[in-house]
Design an enzyme around this catalytic site. Sequence first.
Site, PDB file in Angstrom:
ATOM      1  N   ASP A 405      39.060  71.688  15.171  1.00 48.69           N
ATOM      2  CA  ASP A 405      38.658  71.507  13.760  1.00 48.69           C
ATOM      3  C   ASP A 405      37.704  72.603  13.281  1.00 48.69           C
ATOM      4  O   ASP A 405      37.782  73.034  12.129  1.00 48.69           O
ATOM      5  CB  ASP A 405      37.935  70.163  13.583  1.00 48.69           C
ATOM      6  CG  ASP A 405      38.855  68.979  13.834  1.00 48.69           C
ATOM      7  OD1 ASP A 405      40.081  69.181  13.824  1.00 48.69           O
ATOM      8  OD2 ASP A 405      38.333  67.866  14.040  1.00 48.69           O
TER       9      ASP A 405
HETATM   10  P1  NAP Z   1      38.005  69.036  18.220  1.00 54.88           P
HETATM   11  O1  NAP Z   1      38.422  69.358  16.834  1.00 54.88           O
HETATM   12  O2  NAP Z   1      37.750  67.601  18.545  1.00 54.88           O
HETATM   13  O3  NAP Z   1      39.131  69.629  19.179  1.00 54.88           O
HETATM   14  C1  NAP Z   1      38.980  69.595  20.564  1.00 54.88           C
HETATM   15  C2  NAP Z   1      40.241  70.190  21.160  1.00 54.88           C
HETATM   16  O4  NAP Z   1      39.983  70.320  22.545  1.00 54.88           O
HETATM   17  C3  NAP Z   1      41.460  69.303  21.010  1.00 54.88           C
HETATM   18  O5  NAP Z   1      42.341  69.808  20.048  1.00 54.88           O
HETATM   19  C4  NAP Z   1      42.085  69.259  22.437  1.00 54.88           C
HETATM   20  O6  NAP Z   1      43.426  69.744  22.376  1.00 54.88           O
HETATM   21  C5  NAP Z   1      41.205  70.216  23.242  1.00 54.88           C
HETATM   22  N1  NAP Z   1      40.905  69.690  24.566  1.00 54.88           N
HETATM   23  C6  NAP Z   1      40.564  68.440  24.920  1.00 54.88           C
HETATM   24  N2  NAP Z   1      40.367  68.349  26.227  1.00 54.88           N
HETATM   25  C7  NAP Z   1      40.593  69.592  26.744  1.00 54.88           C
HETATM   26  C8  NAP Z   1      40.552  70.147  28.056  1.00 54.88           C
HETATM   27  N3  NAP Z   1      40.246  69.400  29.118  1.00 54.88           N
HETATM   28  N4  NAP Z   1      40.821  71.444  28.211  1.00 54.88           N
HETATM   29  C9  NAP Z   1      41.153  72.223  27.146  1.00 54.88           C
HETATM   30  N5  NAP Z   1      41.209  71.754  25.887  1.00 54.88           N
HETATM   31  C10 NAP Z   1      40.929  70.442  25.691  1.00 54.88           C
HETATM   32  O7  NAP Z   1      36.705  69.818  18.654  1.00 54.88           O
HETATM   33  P2  NAP Z   1      35.751  70.785  17.833  1.00 54.88           P
HETATM   34  O8  NAP Z   1      36.520  71.955  17.311  1.00 54.88           O
HETATM   35  O9  NAP Z   1      34.590  71.010  18.722  1.00 54.88           O
HETATM   36  O10 NAP Z   1      35.334  69.957  16.549  1.00 54.88           O
HETATM   37  C11 NAP Z   1      34.428  68.857  16.604  1.00 54.88           C
HETATM   38  C12 NAP Z   1      34.862  67.756  15.672  1.00 54.88           C
HETATM   39  O11 NAP Z   1      33.983  66.636  15.830  1.00 54.88           O
HETATM   40  C13 NAP Z   1      34.822  68.145  14.210  1.00 54.88           C
HETATM   41  O12 NAP Z   1      35.848  67.513  13.499  1.00 54.88           O
HETATM   42  C14 NAP Z   1      33.495  67.576  13.781  1.00 54.88           C
HETATM   43  O13 NAP Z   1      33.399  67.338  12.390  1.00 54.88           O
HETATM   44  C15 NAP Z   1      33.477  66.290  14.555  1.00 54.88           C
HETATM   45  N6  NAP Z   1      32.112  65.798  14.598  1.00 54.88           N
HETATM   46  C16 NAP Z   1      31.195  66.439  15.375  1.00 54.88           C
HETATM   47  C17 NAP Z   1      29.888  66.038  15.297  1.00 54.88           C
HETATM   48  C18 NAP Z   1      28.810  66.731  16.071  1.00 54.88           C
HETATM   49  O14 NAP Z   1      27.672  66.400  15.862  1.00 54.88           O
HETATM   50  N7  NAP Z   1      29.139  67.693  16.912  1.00 54.88           N
HETATM   51  C19 NAP Z   1      29.519  64.982  14.486  1.00 54.88           C
HETATM   52  C20 NAP Z   1      30.492  64.349  13.727  1.00 54.88           C
HETATM   53  C21 NAP Z   1      31.785  64.771  13.804  1.00 54.88           C
HETATM   54  P3  NAP Z   1      44.459  69.325  23.515  1.00 54.88           P
HETATM   55  O15 NAP Z   1      44.504  67.836  23.520  1.00 54.88           O
HETATM   56  O16 NAP Z   1      45.753  69.957  23.125  1.00 54.88           O
HETATM   57  O17 NAP Z   1      43.938  69.871  24.804  1.00 54.88           O
END
Ligand code: NAP
Length: 478
Positions: A405
Amino acid sequence: MMNEIFSMADGRTFSTGDVILEYSYLLAAILFVVGLKLQSHPNTARRGNFWAGAGMLLAIITTLFFHKDNDGNFIKLFNGIIIVGVILVGSVIGFLIARKVKMTAMPQLVSFFNATGGAASGLVALMESYNLQNRAILVTLLGMVIGSLTFSGSMIAYGKLDGKVGDIFSPVMKYVNIFLLLTITVLVIFIFYAGTSYQNRNVFILVLLGISLLYGVLFVMPIGGADMPVVISLLNSFSGIAAALAGFIYNNQAMILGGILVGAAGTILTVLMCKAMNRSLLNVIVGAFGGGGYGVSEKDIGTIKEISVSDASVLLSYTKKVVIIPGYGLAVAQAQHICSELDNLLTEKGVEVKYAIHPVAGRMPGHMNVLLAEADVPYEKLIEMDNINPEMPTVDVALIIGANDVVNPSALNDKSSPIYGMPIINAHEAKNIIVMKRGMGKGYAAIENYLFYDDKTKMLFGNAKDSLQKLVTEIKNL
Ligand code: NAP
Protein backbone atom coordinates in the site's frame (compact mmCIF):
# COMPACT_ATOMS: atom_id res chain seq x y z
CA MET A 1 11.14 12.09 62.23
CA MET A 2 8.37 11.30 59.70
CA ASN A 3 5.85 13.03 61.95
CA GLU A 4 7.77 16.26 62.21
CA ILE A 5 5.28 18.95 61.27
CA PHE A 6 5.87 21.94 58.99
CA SER A 7 3.34 24.74 59.25
CA MET A 8 2.52 26.98 56.33
CA ALA A 9 1.63 30.66 56.62
CA ASP A 10 -1.97 29.84 55.69
CA GLY A 11 -2.30 27.38 58.56
CA ARG A 12 -1.89 24.14 56.58
CA THR A 13 0.50 21.59 58.10
CA PHE A 14 2.69 18.93 56.47
CA SER A 15 4.68 16.08 57.98
CA THR A 16 8.12 15.09 56.67
CA GLY A 17 6.43 12.10 54.99
CA ASP A 18 4.04 14.45 53.12
CA VAL A 19 6.99 16.46 51.86
CA ILE A 20 8.89 13.34 50.74
CA LEU A 21 5.75 12.12 48.95
CA GLU A 22 5.23 15.39 47.10
CA TYR A 23 8.89 15.65 46.06
CA SER A 24 8.95 12.03 44.95
CA TYR A 25 5.92 12.73 42.73
CA LEU A 26 7.70 15.74 41.28
CA LEU A 27 10.78 13.61 40.59
CA ALA A 28 8.60 10.85 39.10
CA ALA A 29 6.95 13.42 36.82
CA ILE A 30 10.37 14.65 35.66
CA LEU A 31 11.43 11.04 34.99
CA PHE A 32 8.26 10.41 32.94
CA VAL A 33 9.04 13.44 30.77
CA VAL A 34 12.73 12.54 30.41
CA GLY A 35 11.69 8.96 29.55
CA LEU A 36 9.30 10.17 26.86
CA LYS A 37 11.95 12.43 25.38
CA LEU A 38 14.50 9.58 25.24
CA GLN A 39 11.91 7.31 23.62
CA SER A 40 11.79 9.60 20.61
CA HIS A 41 15.02 8.13 19.19
CA PRO A 42 15.74 4.40 18.67
CA ASN A 43 19.24 4.72 20.14
CA THR A 44 17.90 6.07 23.43
CA ALA A 45 14.46 4.44 23.52
CA ARG A 46 15.46 1.60 25.87
CA ARG A 47 16.94 4.09 28.31
CA GLY A 48 13.73 6.13 28.03
CA ASN A 49 11.69 3.08 29.04
CA PHE A 50 14.02 2.47 31.96
CA TRP A 51 13.78 6.02 33.36
CA ALA A 52 10.01 6.26 32.91
CA GLY A 53 9.70 2.87 34.66
CA ALA A 54 11.99 4.09 37.45
CA GLY A 55 9.71 7.12 37.90
CA MET A 56 6.70 4.85 38.22
CA LEU A 57 8.50 2.59 40.72
CA LEU A 58 9.49 5.59 42.82
CA ALA A 59 5.89 6.86 42.86
CA ILE A 60 4.58 3.43 43.87
CA ILE A 61 7.11 2.95 46.70
CA THR A 62 6.64 6.40 48.24
CA THR A 63 2.85 6.07 47.94
CA LEU A 64 2.98 2.76 49.83
CA PHE A 65 4.98 4.31 52.66
CA PHE A 66 3.73 7.88 52.88
CA HIS A 67 0.23 8.09 51.42
CA LYS A 68 -2.45 9.00 53.96
CA ASP A 69 -6.23 8.75 53.57
CA ASN A 70 -8.61 11.61 54.42
CA ASP A 71 -8.48 10.68 58.11
CA GLY A 72 -4.68 10.86 58.14
CA ASN A 73 -4.11 7.06 58.29
CA PHE A 74 -1.26 5.37 56.39
CA ILE A 75 -1.92 2.34 54.16
CA LYS A 76 -2.59 -0.66 56.42
CA LEU A 77 0.03 -3.41 56.42
CA PHE A 78 -2.45 -6.03 55.16
CA ASN A 79 -3.57 -3.78 52.28
CA GLY A 80 0.05 -2.96 51.51
CA ILE A 81 0.87 -6.68 51.26
CA ILE A 82 -2.08 -7.23 48.89
CA ILE A 83 -1.00 -4.25 46.73
CA VAL A 84 2.63 -5.45 46.52
CA GLY A 85 1.48 -9.04 45.84
CA VAL A 86 -0.81 -7.95 43.01
CA ILE A 87 1.92 -5.72 41.52
CA LEU A 88 4.37 -8.63 41.57
CA VAL A 89 1.91 -11.06 39.96
CA GLY A 90 0.98 -8.44 37.32
CA SER A 91 4.64 -7.65 36.60
CA VAL A 92 5.55 -11.32 36.12
CA ILE A 93 2.55 -11.90 33.80
CA GLY A 94 3.34 -8.70 31.83
CA PHE A 95 7.01 -9.66 31.54
CA LEU A 96 6.22 -13.17 30.29
CA ILE A 97 3.62 -11.95 27.76
CA ALA A 98 5.88 -9.18 26.41
CA ARG A 99 8.81 -11.58 26.04
CA LYS A 100 6.80 -14.09 24.04
CA VAL A 101 4.97 -11.71 21.75
CA LYS A 102 6.18 -11.21 18.19
CA MET A 103 6.78 -7.73 16.78
CA THR A 104 3.91 -8.22 14.32
CA ALA A 105 1.55 -8.92 17.22
CA MET A 106 2.54 -5.70 19.05
CA PRO A 107 -0.75 -3.89 18.24
CA GLN A 108 -2.68 -6.72 19.93
CA LEU A 109 -0.43 -6.46 22.98
CA VAL A 110 -0.83 -2.69 23.18
CA SER A 111 -4.57 -3.18 22.87
CA PHE A 112 -4.58 -5.69 25.71
CA PHE A 113 -2.54 -3.36 27.92
CA ASN A 114 -4.92 -0.50 27.11
CA ALA A 115 -7.77 -2.74 28.21
CA THR A 116 -6.11 -3.47 31.56
CA GLY A 117 -5.33 0.24 32.09
CA GLY A 118 -8.94 1.17 31.31
CA ALA A 119 -10.25 -1.58 33.61
CA ALA A 120 -8.01 -0.45 36.49
CA SER A 121 -9.10 3.18 36.24
CA GLY A 122 -12.74 2.17 35.67
CA LEU A 123 -12.74 -0.05 38.79
CA VAL A 124 -11.15 2.66 40.95
CA ALA A 125 -13.81 5.09 39.73
CA LEU A 126 -16.60 2.54 40.30
CA MET A 127 -15.55 2.00 43.93
CA GLU A 128 -15.19 5.72 44.54
CA SER A 129 -18.56 6.51 42.98
CA TYR A 130 -20.12 4.53 45.88
CA ASN A 131 -18.09 6.54 48.37
CA LEU A 132 -20.52 9.08 49.79
CA GLN A 133 -17.67 11.29 51.06
CA ASN A 134 -16.31 11.67 47.53
CA ARG A 135 -16.56 15.30 46.50
CA ALA A 136 -15.33 14.79 42.96
CA ILE A 137 -18.32 12.76 41.82
CA LEU A 138 -18.52 14.20 38.29
CA VAL A 139 -14.85 13.39 37.64
CA THR A 140 -15.40 9.94 39.17
CA LEU A 141 -18.34 9.16 36.91
CA LEU A 142 -16.44 10.36 33.83
CA GLY A 143 -13.47 8.20 34.88
CA MET A 144 -15.76 5.19 35.19
CA VAL A 145 -17.35 5.81 31.77
CA ILE A 146 -14.03 6.35 29.95
CA GLY A 147 -12.24 3.55 31.80
CA SER A 148 -14.96 0.97 31.16
CA LEU A 149 -15.48 1.82 27.48
CA THR A 150 -11.69 1.73 27.03
CA PHE A 151 -11.66 -1.73 28.59
CA SER A 152 -14.46 -3.24 26.47
CA GLY A 153 -13.40 -1.40 23.27
CA SER A 154 -9.77 -2.49 23.66
CA MET A 155 -10.77 -6.10 24.28
CA ILE A 156 -12.81 -6.06 21.05
CA ALA A 157 -9.88 -4.41 19.21
CA TYR A 158 -7.59 -7.12 20.58
CA GLY A 159 -10.01 -9.84 19.44
CA LYS A 160 -10.36 -8.32 15.97
CA LEU A 161 -6.61 -7.95 15.45
CA ASP A 162 -6.03 -11.48 16.61
CA GLY A 163 -8.69 -12.78 14.22
CA LYS A 164 -10.90 -13.94 17.09
CA VAL A 165 -13.65 -11.36 16.45
CA GLY A 166 -14.92 -10.44 12.97
CA ASP A 167 -16.18 -7.07 11.66
CA ILE A 168 -19.86 -6.56 12.30
CA PHE A 169 -21.13 -3.60 10.40
CA SER A 170 -24.64 -2.27 10.06
CA PRO A 171 -25.60 1.31 9.19
CA VAL A 172 -27.98 1.21 12.19
CA MET A 173 -25.02 0.90 14.58
CA LYS A 174 -24.11 4.53 14.03
CA TYR A 175 -27.50 5.61 15.38
CA VAL A 176 -27.41 3.09 18.23
CA ASN A 177 -24.00 4.49 19.23
CA ILE A 178 -25.26 8.09 19.16
CA PHE A 179 -28.23 7.00 21.29
CA LEU A 180 -25.93 5.25 23.79
CA LEU A 181 -23.65 8.28 24.00
CA LEU A 182 -26.63 10.53 24.74
CA THR A 183 -27.91 8.07 27.36
CA ILE A 184 -24.50 8.04 29.04
CA THR A 185 -24.46 11.87 29.12
CA VAL A 186 -27.99 12.04 30.58
CA LEU A 187 -27.18 9.38 33.21
CA VAL A 188 -23.99 11.16 34.34
CA ILE A 189 -25.87 14.45 34.72
CA PHE A 190 -28.76 12.70 36.50
CA ILE A 191 -26.55 10.87 39.03
CA PHE A 192 -24.59 14.06 39.67
CA TYR A 193 -27.71 16.14 40.38
CA ALA A 194 -29.65 13.40 42.19
CA GLY A 195 -27.00 13.57 44.92
CA THR A 196 -25.83 11.00 47.45
CA SER A 197 -29.17 10.80 49.30
CA TYR A 198 -31.03 9.45 46.26
CA GLN A 199 -31.88 5.85 47.19
CA ASN A 200 -31.56 4.25 43.73
CA ARG A 201 -28.22 5.93 43.09
CA ASN A 202 -26.22 2.68 43.12
CA VAL A 203 -28.54 1.05 40.59
CA PHE A 204 -28.09 3.98 38.21
CA ILE A 205 -24.32 3.81 38.64
CA LEU A 206 -24.39 0.14 37.61
CA VAL A 207 -26.64 0.93 34.62
CA LEU A 208 -24.17 3.64 33.60
CA LEU A 209 -21.32 1.13 33.88
CA GLY A 210 -23.21 -1.42 31.74
CA ILE A 211 -24.06 1.08 29.01
CA SER A 212 -20.46 2.37 28.92
CA LEU A 213 -19.15 -1.18 28.48
CA LEU A 214 -21.69 -1.80 25.73
CA TYR A 215 -20.76 1.47 24.03
CA GLY A 216 -17.08 0.42 23.95
CA VAL A 217 -18.04 -2.82 22.20
CA LEU A 218 -20.36 -1.22 19.66
CA PHE A 219 -17.99 1.68 18.97
CA VAL A 220 -15.09 -0.59 17.95
CA MET A 221 -17.05 -3.47 16.40
CA PRO A 222 -17.83 -1.90 12.98
CA ILE A 223 -14.43 -0.26 12.41
CA GLY A 224 -12.58 -1.75 9.42
CA GLY A 225 -9.49 -3.88 10.11
CA ALA A 226 -7.19 -1.42 8.33
CA ASP A 227 -8.20 1.34 10.74
CA MET A 228 -7.59 -0.70 13.86
CA PRO A 229 -4.14 0.78 14.66
CA VAL A 230 -5.68 4.27 14.68
CA VAL A 231 -8.45 3.10 17.00
CA ILE A 232 -5.91 1.44 19.29
CA SER A 233 -3.98 4.67 19.51
CA LEU A 234 -7.24 6.50 20.31
CA LEU A 235 -8.11 3.97 23.02
CA ASN A 236 -4.58 4.37 24.35
CA SER A 237 -5.21 8.08 24.82
CA PHE A 238 -8.56 7.24 26.50
CA SER A 239 -6.77 4.94 28.95
CA GLY A 240 -4.46 7.85 29.84
CA ILE A 241 -7.40 10.21 30.33
CA ALA A 242 -9.15 7.62 32.55
CA ALA A 243 -5.97 7.31 34.66
CA ALA A 244 -5.69 11.10 34.95
CA LEU A 245 -9.34 11.31 36.07
CA ALA A 246 -8.66 8.61 38.68
CA GLY A 247 -5.70 10.77 39.79
CA PHE A 248 -8.07 13.72 40.31
CA ILE A 249 -10.26 11.59 42.57
CA TYR A 250 -7.31 11.03 44.94
CA ASN A 251 -5.65 14.35 44.23
CA ASN A 252 -2.59 12.33 43.23
CA GLN A 253 -0.22 14.40 41.08
CA ALA A 254 1.78 11.43 39.77
CA MET A 255 -1.37 9.73 38.47
CA ILE A 256 -2.71 12.94 36.97
CA LEU A 257 0.55 13.73 35.20
CA GLY A 258 1.22 10.17 34.05
CA GLY A 259 -2.34 9.92 32.71
CA ILE A 260 -2.14 13.26 30.93
CA LEU A 261 1.16 12.29 29.29
CA VAL A 262 -0.35 9.01 28.01
CA GLY A 263 -3.52 10.82 26.93
CA ALA A 264 -1.57 13.52 25.08
CA ALA A 265 0.90 11.09 23.47
CA GLY A 266 -1.97 8.86 22.32
CA THR A 267 -3.85 11.82 20.88
CA ILE A 268 -0.77 13.11 19.02
CA LEU A 269 -0.11 9.61 17.63
CA THR A 270 -3.74 9.27 16.52
CA VAL A 271 -3.58 12.61 14.70
CA LEU A 272 -0.23 11.74 13.07
CA MET A 273 -1.54 8.38 11.84
CA CYS A 274 -4.69 9.96 10.42
CA LYS A 275 -2.52 12.57 8.68
CA ALA A 276 -0.16 9.93 7.26
CA MET A 277 -3.15 8.02 5.88
CA ASN A 278 -4.78 11.30 4.77
CA ARG A 279 -7.99 10.53 6.63
CA SER A 280 -9.92 12.40 9.28
CA LEU A 281 -10.55 10.75 12.64
CA LEU A 282 -14.30 10.94 12.02
CA ASN A 283 -13.77 9.16 8.71
CA VAL A 284 -11.84 6.43 10.52
CA ILE A 285 -14.54 6.01 13.14
CA VAL A 286 -17.59 6.00 10.87
CA GLY A 287 -16.15 4.90 7.53
CA ALA A 288 -14.99 1.44 6.52
CA PHE A 289 -11.54 1.28 4.89
CA GLY A 290 -10.15 -1.78 3.20
CA GLY A 291 -11.40 -5.18 4.23
CA GLY A 292 -11.89 -6.23 0.62
CA GLY A 293 -14.96 -4.22 -0.30
CA TYR A 294 -13.33 -2.43 -3.23
CA GLY A 295 -13.08 -3.60 -6.80
CA VAL A 296 -10.22 -3.03 -9.24
CA SER A 297 -10.99 -0.19 -11.64
CA GLU A 298 -11.13 -1.28 -15.26
CA LYS A 299 -7.99 -0.42 -17.13
CA ASP A 300 -5.21 -2.10 -18.97
CA ILE A 301 -3.07 -3.36 -16.15
CA GLY A 302 -0.19 -4.73 -18.22
CA THR A 303 1.73 -7.85 -17.39
CA ILE A 304 3.79 -9.12 -14.51
CA LYS A 305 7.52 -9.56 -15.21
CA GLU A 306 9.67 -11.72 -12.97
CA ILE A 307 13.37 -11.41 -12.29
CA SER A 308 15.73 -14.23 -11.33
CA VAL A 309 17.92 -14.06 -8.23
CA SER A 310 21.09 -13.89 -10.37
CA ASP A 311 19.76 -11.04 -12.54
CA ALA A 312 18.60 -9.16 -9.45
CA SER A 313 22.04 -9.65 -7.84
CA VAL A 314 23.80 -8.20 -10.88
CA LEU A 315 21.37 -5.30 -11.11
CA LEU A 316 21.87 -4.44 -7.43
CA SER A 317 25.65 -4.93 -7.37
CA TYR A 318 26.61 -2.92 -10.44
CA THR A 319 24.64 0.19 -9.72
CA LYS A 320 25.20 3.47 -7.88
CA LYS A 321 22.17 4.06 -5.71
CA VAL A 322 19.73 1.59 -4.14
CA VAL A 323 16.79 2.59 -1.97
CA ILE A 324 15.25 -0.19 0.10
CA ILE A 325 11.53 0.29 0.81
CA PRO A 326 10.55 -1.98 3.69
CA GLY A 327 6.95 -2.87 4.55
CA TYR A 328 4.83 -5.21 6.58
CA GLY A 329 6.13 -8.30 4.70
CA LEU A 330 9.68 -7.63 5.96
CA ALA A 331 8.35 -7.79 9.52
CA VAL A 332 6.30 -10.94 8.85
CA ALA A 333 9.32 -12.68 7.34
CA GLN A 334 11.58 -11.38 10.15
CA ALA A 335 14.04 -10.57 7.38
CA GLN A 336 15.57 -7.45 8.94
CA HIS A 337 18.93 -9.08 9.78
CA ILE A 338 19.49 -10.56 6.35
CA CYS A 339 18.32 -7.27 4.83
CA SER A 340 21.01 -5.48 6.80
CA GLU A 341 23.56 -8.06 5.57
CA LEU A 342 22.57 -7.33 1.97
CA ASP A 343 22.92 -3.61 2.68
CA ASN A 344 26.45 -4.16 4.09
CA LEU A 345 27.48 -6.26 1.08
CA LEU A 346 26.26 -3.66 -1.40
CA THR A 347 27.84 -0.83 0.59
CA GLU A 348 31.18 -2.69 0.53
CA LYS A 349 30.85 -2.83 -3.24
CA GLY A 350 30.51 0.95 -3.33
CA VAL A 351 26.74 1.10 -3.81
CA GLU A 352 24.97 3.88 -1.92
CA VAL A 353 22.18 2.23 0.10
CA LYS A 354 19.38 4.05 1.90
CA TYR A 355 16.03 3.04 3.38
CA ALA A 356 12.80 4.89 2.59
CA ILE A 357 10.56 4.93 5.64
CA HIS A 358 6.84 5.51 5.22
CA PRO A 359 5.13 6.70 8.42
CA VAL A 360 2.50 3.92 8.31
CA ALA A 361 4.57 1.12 6.76
CA GLY A 362 3.95 -2.05 8.77
CA ARG A 363 1.29 -2.25 11.40
CA MET A 364 2.22 0.42 13.89
CA PRO A 365 3.93 3.79 13.77
CA GLY A 366 7.69 3.41 13.85
CA HIS A 367 7.39 -0.31 13.02
CA MET A 368 10.12 -0.18 10.36
CA ASN A 369 12.43 1.98 12.48
CA VAL A 370 12.25 -0.48 15.37
CA LEU A 371 12.67 -3.48 13.08
CA LEU A 372 15.73 -2.10 11.31
CA ALA A 373 17.26 -0.79 14.54
CA GLU A 374 17.00 -4.39 15.80
CA ALA A 375 19.27 -5.38 12.90
CA ASP A 376 21.71 -2.53 13.70
CA VAL A 377 20.99 -0.59 10.51
CA PRO A 378 22.46 2.90 11.20
CA TYR A 379 19.67 5.34 11.96
CA GLU A 380 21.16 7.87 9.52
CA LYS A 381 20.34 5.51 6.66
CA LEU A 382 16.62 5.59 7.44
CA ILE A 383 15.21 8.47 5.43
CA GLU A 384 11.70 9.76 6.08
CA MET A 385 9.24 9.76 3.18
CA ASP A 386 9.23 13.54 2.65
CA ASN A 387 13.03 13.61 2.43
CA ILE A 388 13.51 10.58 0.17
CA ASN A 389 10.76 11.34 -2.35
CA PRO A 390 12.59 14.24 -4.08
CA GLU A 391 15.55 11.84 -4.56
CA MET A 392 13.52 9.00 -6.08
CA PRO A 393 14.04 9.97 -9.77
CA THR A 394 17.81 9.66 -9.21
CA VAL A 395 17.55 6.19 -7.65
CA ASP A 396 18.87 3.33 -9.81
CA VAL A 397 17.03 0.53 -8.06
CA ALA A 398 14.07 0.78 -5.68
CA LEU A 399 14.08 -2.52 -3.77
CA ILE A 400 10.62 -3.00 -2.28
CA ILE A 401 10.65 -5.64 0.45
CA GLY A 402 7.17 -6.71 1.59
CA ALA A 403 5.64 -3.26 1.08
CA ASN A 404 2.49 -2.75 -0.94
CA ASP A 405 0.00 0.00 0.00
CA VAL A 406 2.76 2.47 0.89
CA VAL A 407 4.10 2.36 -2.69
CA ASN A 408 0.73 2.14 -4.46
CA PRO A 409 0.51 4.98 -7.03
CA SER A 410 -3.32 4.71 -6.97
CA ALA A 411 -3.03 6.87 -3.86
CA LEU A 412 -1.77 9.64 -6.16
CA ASN A 413 -3.75 9.19 -9.34
CA ASP A 414 -6.89 7.09 -8.84
CA LYS A 415 -9.66 9.12 -7.26
CA SER A 416 -11.82 6.01 -6.92
CA SER A 417 -9.18 4.29 -4.80
CA PRO A 418 -9.88 4.03 -1.05
CA ILE A 419 -6.30 5.11 -0.36
CA TYR A 420 -6.51 8.14 -2.69
CA GLY A 421 -4.76 11.09 -1.03
CA MET A 422 -2.49 8.98 1.18
CA PRO A 423 1.12 10.12 0.66
CA ILE A 424 3.31 7.28 -0.64
CA ILE A 425 7.00 6.55 -1.26
CA ASN A 426 7.39 7.38 -4.95
CA ALA A 427 9.01 4.06 -5.91
CA HIS A 428 7.49 4.38 -9.41
CA GLU A 429 9.88 7.28 -10.11
CA ALA A 430 13.00 5.12 -9.67
CA LYS A 431 14.84 3.91 -12.79
CA ASN A 432 14.35 0.23 -11.88
CA ILE A 433 12.00 -1.38 -9.39
CA ILE A 434 12.39 -4.81 -7.81
CA VAL A 435 9.44 -6.02 -5.72
CA MET A 436 9.99 -8.83 -3.24
CA LYS A 437 6.81 -10.57 -2.06
CA ARG A 438 5.45 -14.10 -1.91
CA GLY A 439 2.82 -13.84 -4.63
CA MET A 440 0.17 -11.42 -5.83
CA GLY A 441 -1.35 -11.03 -2.36
CA LYS A 442 -2.88 -7.63 -1.64
CA GLY A 443 -1.81 -5.23 1.10
CA TYR A 444 -3.69 -4.04 4.16
CA ALA A 445 -6.13 -1.91 2.16
CA ALA A 446 -6.98 -5.02 0.09
CA ILE A 447 -6.64 -3.25 -3.26
CA GLU A 448 -4.74 -3.86 -6.48
CA ASN A 449 -1.35 -2.23 -6.95
CA TYR A 450 -0.57 -1.25 -10.55
CA LEU A 451 3.05 -0.59 -9.70
CA PHE A 452 3.61 -4.36 -9.95
CA TYR A 453 2.58 -4.18 -13.63
CA ASP A 454 4.76 -1.16 -14.43
CA ASP A 455 7.25 -1.60 -17.31
CA LYS A 456 10.13 -0.80 -14.95
CA THR A 457 9.01 -3.30 -12.30
CA LYS A 458 10.38 -6.83 -11.88
CA MET A 459 8.93 -9.22 -9.31
CA LEU A 460 11.15 -11.46 -7.17
CA PHE A 461 8.62 -13.87 -5.72
CA GLY A 462 9.19 -15.73 -2.47
CA ASN A 463 9.30 -15.28 1.27
CA ALA A 464 11.36 -12.11 1.87
CA LYS A 465 13.84 -13.84 4.17
CA ASP A 466 14.51 -16.69 1.70
CA SER A 467 14.83 -14.36 -1.28
CA LEU A 468 17.19 -12.04 0.60
CA GLN A 469 19.29 -15.02 1.71
CA LYS A 470 19.56 -16.17 -1.91
CA LEU A 471 20.50 -12.66 -3.03
CA VAL A 472 23.21 -12.42 -0.37
CA THR A 473 24.68 -15.81 -1.34
CA GLU A 474 24.62 -14.90 -5.04
CA ILE A 475 26.20 -11.47 -4.52
CA LYS A 476 28.97 -13.00 -2.38
CA ASN A 477 29.81 -15.27 -5.32
CA LEU A 478 29.81 -12.54 -7.94
P1 NAP B 1 0.91 -3.93 3.18
O1 NAP B 1 0.23 -2.99 2.27
O2 NAP B 1 0.10 -4.56 4.27
O3 NAP B 1 1.56 -5.06 2.26
C1 NAP B 1 2.38 -6.05 2.80
C2 NAP B 1 2.77 -6.97 1.66
O4 NAP B 1 3.75 -7.84 2.20
C3 NAP B 1 1.63 -7.83 1.15
O5 NAP B 1 1.18 -7.39 -0.09
C4 NAP B 1 2.22 -9.27 1.11
O6 NAP B 1 2.13 -9.77 -0.22
C5 NAP B 1 3.69 -9.07 1.51
N1 NAP B 1 4.15 -10.10 2.42
C6 NAP B 1 3.52 -10.64 3.48
N2 NAP B 1 4.26 -11.56 4.07
C7 NAP B 1 5.43 -11.63 3.36
C8 NAP B 1 6.61 -12.41 3.47
N3 NAP B 1 6.76 -13.32 4.43
N4 NAP B 1 7.60 -12.21 2.59
C9 NAP B 1 7.47 -11.30 1.59
N5 NAP B 1 6.37 -10.54 1.43
C10 NAP B 1 5.36 -10.71 2.32
O7 NAP B 1 2.16 -3.28 3.89
P2 NAP B 1 2.72 -1.80 3.86
O8 NAP B 1 3.06 -1.40 2.47
O9 NAP B 1 3.77 -1.77 4.91
O10 NAP B 1 1.49 -0.89 4.27
C11 NAP B 1 0.98 -0.84 5.60
C12 NAP B 1 -0.53 -0.75 5.59
O11 NAP B 1 -1.00 -0.80 6.94
C13 NAP B 1 -1.06 0.52 4.98
O12 NAP B 1 -2.27 0.29 4.32
C14 NAP B 1 -1.32 1.36 6.21
O13 NAP B 1 -2.27 2.39 6.00
C15 NAP B 1 -1.84 0.32 7.16
N6 NAP B 1 -1.75 0.85 8.50
C16 NAP B 1 -0.54 0.98 9.10
C17 NAP B 1 -0.47 1.60 10.32
C18 NAP B 1 0.84 1.84 11.00
O14 NAP B 1 0.83 2.49 12.01
N7 NAP B 1 1.94 1.36 10.46
C19 NAP B 1 -1.62 2.04 10.95
C20 NAP B 1 -2.84 1.87 10.31
C21 NAP B 1 -2.88 1.26 9.09
P3 NAP B 1 2.15 -11.35 -0.46
O15 NAP B 1 1.01 -11.91 0.32
O16 NAP B 1 1.99 -11.52 -1.94
O17 NAP B 1 3.46 -11.85 0.02
